[in-house]
Write an enzyme that holds these catalytic residues in place. Structure first.
Site, PDB file in Angstrom:
ATOM      1  N   ASP A  62       0.864  -1.169   0.000  1.00  0.00           N
ATOM      2  CA  ASP A  62       0.000   0.000   0.000  1.00  0.00           C
ATOM      3  C   ASP A  62       0.910   1.230   0.000  1.00  0.00           C
ATOM      4  OD1 ASP A  62      -2.242   1.637   0.120  1.00  0.00           O
ATOM      5  OD2 ASP A  62      -3.213   0.471   1.686  1.00  0.00           O
ATOM      6  N   ALA A  63       0.336   2.405  -0.042  1.00  0.00           N
ATOM      7  CA  ALA A  63       1.115   3.640  -0.158  1.00  0.00           C
ATOM      8  C   ALA A  63       2.182   3.711   0.940  1.00  0.00           C
ATOM      9  CB  ALA A  63       0.198   4.851  -0.085  1.00  0.00           C
TER      10      ALA A  63
END
Length: 761
Positions: free
Chosen positions: A466-467
């Site tokens: 994820d980010a």
């Protein structure tokens, strides 16, 4: 094989490690119904077992040349025959122990669904291996290490030394000069399914890359600038493998993607976030529904329609990778990061609707990345601002989130986004004794990415983080260490630079110092290029990677808006009307006091109460006379002086309220993203005048246009509606249903009542 307590999981996992093969606990393959019966102390019937045994046999048959170690009781000869019918080469290792040894081990176990009381039943059922069965009888009375050593030697004797030792020599699945590992990708298997030519393109392309280009392929950039100069810098300096972009007008987005593809040596994976249809991928995309909305009606096709519109509109832009569907399970009503982004609060609804979404979007040339492994929805906190945790034990996780992931992997999902979510019970299952301080988010946890996701779940596709700016990741360790550690742990791509030059160097240094091995880098690259080849990017002319400008007519089209309107009509949900306030019409209740509630402005800087203009216009169009409430801040902004929250309360809460208004409507559009751990209603002032004190004065209707958990803050309202969205279609459908012009069709789950008795009153 063997009865409960013989050590199938412990010894099986260690034997698998010795063989360099994956391990799978057969118990995790039981359907939910079987697990419930065993937990209740009810023996399974053969009718219960046959489908499970077929699944076991299929897993063994699909194991490939590397083999598979699978723990399964297999007590009867007919059960073993059923397995062999699908996997003829199976060798059975029978772990045998006395009743006393087995009983003591069962009593010392926790978190398992096999009560000790069933041991007698299992021993009575057990049919030992017969002479014509390929198998080994192993006494478990000794230390585990001794049992494992003897088992490996016996397996080598039965199956040949090739089954107990790695095959020498180079292989296409490993880097030159190395041996294939337990979890190296098979590009000709699902989800890639590449032919020989495509595999050759992957391998020849990797062979032609410089070290810097290889490192660059691991990154997905977030394009914060549409200018050609910006893209030139990203592509020339960092050689990225993928991109996501800041949404804007569709024409600008498409041109931006077209330029990026024209300048990239290797076709780019271009990602979007189509969680609600076309909305979010460009400013003019179609909002179809939220995930929760798609799970709030018996018609499962809603999710497919959302996926179809998402696929058509993002493909028209030039996107080829969807960061969706979301397969989290909303178990905790306090969790607001996935409260509208999960299909529901059970594995069954999530699986059903996620498959529909996947099938719909797959009608377009798009790969999916489901998210957020190992599963959000337990912790109330948001991984954007703090590490959150999935606290389920191994068995319970397998029955819930594990079931979802197995189903979706089997359904063909191509990639999985890893959440910055820790899972203490899962980590300790694979790493017994792991200290609290060593529990890491899944993005950094090899036991979750390799032993569980690659091993037990058998996922052969691409894994991405994820980010990387999320605090759930960055709080775990120094940036220079965590960047390469994600790839070393088992992620294949790293989502978003924080500082491009720094992060690129951190990744390069991680390779040079051995944190990322040559084999791990090579395997990640094969998965990245394999995904590109599975989309046909390797054989598409560069000028055709992005559709022509004419394709933009599909975005926000009348047909797509009609789909959205139909879904809005189906999913507007009446949560409660305990005072029988409905219907409310202009004929019965002409004068409406209208209140708006928002979470305040967020990072988008959009007017948080702009939706009230639409609500007011739709009410007036229906024939109501609308009196819009203004907060103290709004009145001061309009130029009033001498206004404060006490004066507003005094003016609003007067004895003649019911003489001025016939009914009160409260429309809440409370949003928030990555700025707090959980979202609740924040009133405009202390003891604010818009809080529904007036429920005792006039019929009051509360409508949520977003979050499903507001009754915890407004339990006094007797009529509550969940409209799911602030779109004109949803608002119009809601107002029609308030008047009784159409029926409420939407459904809800128990989360709406927030575990509090007063919310039901």
């Amino acid at each position: 094989m063997g009865v409960s307590g013989c050590g199938k999981t412990t010894i099986g996992d260690l034997v698998a490690r010795g063989l360099g093969a994956p391990f799978l606990d057969g118990d995790s393959l039981h359907p939910v119904e079987n697990v419930a019966k065993m937990a209740a102390g009810t023996p399974l019937t053969d009718e219960d077992r046959w489908p499970w045994l077929a699944t076991v046999g299929t897993e063994l048959a699909n194991a490939g040349d590397g083999g598979l170690v699978l723990a399964c009781s297999a007590l009867k000869r007919c059960y073993r025959d059923a397995i062999r019918a699908l996997a003829p080469g199976t060798v059975f290792l029978h772990l045998h122990g006395s009743k006393e040894v087995l009983g003591s081990r069962i009593e010392g176990r926790s978190g398992h669904f096999m009560p000790a009381a069933l041991l007698d039943s299992q021993l009575a059922t057990l049919e030992p291996l017969e002479a014509d069965e390929a198998g080994i009888l192993m006494d478990i009375a000794g230390p585990v290490s001794q049992v494992v050593t003897e088992a490996l030697a016996a397996i080598a004797a039965v199956a040949g030394s090739a089954a107990a030792a790695e095959t020498g020599g180079a292989d296409a699945s490993g880097a030159a000069g190395t041996q294939p590992r337990r979890f190296d990708v098979d590009l000709q298997a699902a989800p890639f399914n590449l032919d020989d030519d495509a595999v050759a393109w992957v391998d020849s392309t990797i062979a032609g890359l410089s070290l810097e280009e290889k490192i660059g392929q691991l990154f997905i950039n977030h394009n914060n600038d549409y200018s050609p100069e910006y893209l030139d810098g990203v592509l020339e300096n960092f050689h990225v493998g993928g991109m996501r972009y800041r949404p804007g007008p569709s024409a600008a987005v498409q041109e931006h993607i077209r330029y990026a593809q024209s300048k990239s040596r290797i076709p780019l994976l271009v990602a979007s976030n189509p969680e609600m249809g076309g909305a979010g991928s460009c400013d003019d995309g179609t909002f179809v529904s939220t995930h929760l909305q798609a799970g709030s009606h018996p018609d499962k096709a809603i999710a497919r329609h959302m996926g179809q519109v998402a696929g058509v509109e993002t493909a028209a832009l030039g996107c080829n990778w969807a960061f969706a569907p979301i397969v989290d399970i909303h178990y905790n009503w306090r969790n607001t990061v996935i409260s509208t982004r999960a299909f529901g609060n059970t594995p069954e609804i999530v699986v059903e609707r996620a498959k529909e979404y996947f099938d719909g979007i797959s009608e377009s040339p798009t790969a999916c990345a489901m998210k957020h492994f190992p599963g959000d929805g337990m912790d109330e906190r948001d991984q954007h601002v703090v590490t959150s945790y999935n606290t389920l034990g191994y068995e319970e996780w397998n029955r819930s989130y594990g079931h979802v992931y197995r189903e979706m992997i089997g359904h063909g999902v191509q990639s999985i986004m890893i959440g910055h979510i820790g899972a203490p019970g899962l980590s300790r299952h694979f790493r017994p004794g792991l200290a609290d301080k060593d529990i890491l988010p899944a993005t950094l946890a090899p036991e979750l990415l390799q032993d569980l996701l690659r091993g037990e779940l058998g996922f052969n596709g691409l894994v991405l983080t994820d980010a990387s700016q999320m605090i759930g990741l960055t709080q775990a360790m120094r940036r220079k260490d965590l960047v390469p550690a994600t790839i070393a742990a088992g992620c294949d791509m790293f989502l978003f630079f924080r500082n491009p030059a720094e992060d690129f160097q951190y990744m390069l240094d991680g390779y040079k110092t051995g944190v990322i091995t040559e084999q791990r880098l090579h395997d990640a690259l094969r998965r990245i290029l394999g995904l590109k080849a599975s989309l046909g990017l390797h054989r598409t002319a560069r000028q055709e990677l992005v559709p022509p400008v004419e394709a933009l007519r599909l975005i926000g089209s009348a047909a797509h808006r009609a789909v959205a309107a139909a879904i809005a009509d189906k999913t507007v949900t009446l949560v409660k009307d305990t005072a029988s306030n409905l219907p409310i019409t202009p004929e019965t209740h002409k004068r409406i006091r209208l209140y708006g509630i928002s979470g305040g402005s967020d990072f988008t800087r959009a007017d948080p109460l702009a939706y009230l203009d639409t609500v007011k216009a739709e009410l007036e169009s229906a024939g109501f006379e609308v009196h819009l409430f203004k907060t103290a801040d709004q009145r001061e902004a309009a130029g009033e002086t001498g206004v404060n929250f006490m004066s507003v309360i005094s003016e609003e809460a007067t004895g003649d309220y019911a003489d001025k208004y016939d009914a009160a409507f409260v429309f809440a559009n409370v949003k928030g993203f990555a700025q707090e751990a959980a979202i609740r209603i924040k009133w405009s002032t202390p003891m604010a005048a818009e809080i529904p004190w007036y429920v005792t004065e006039v019929p009051t209707v509360f409508v949520s246009l977003n979050q499903p958990n507001h009754l915890i803050d407004v339990p006094m309202v007797k009529t509550a509606i969940h409209a799911h969205a602030g779109s004109r279609e949803a608002i119009r459908a809601t107002i029609e249903k308030i008047q009784g012009k159409s029926e409420f069709q939407g459904t809800f789950n128990e989360n709406v009542f927030c575990d509090s008795f007063d919310t039901r009153l």
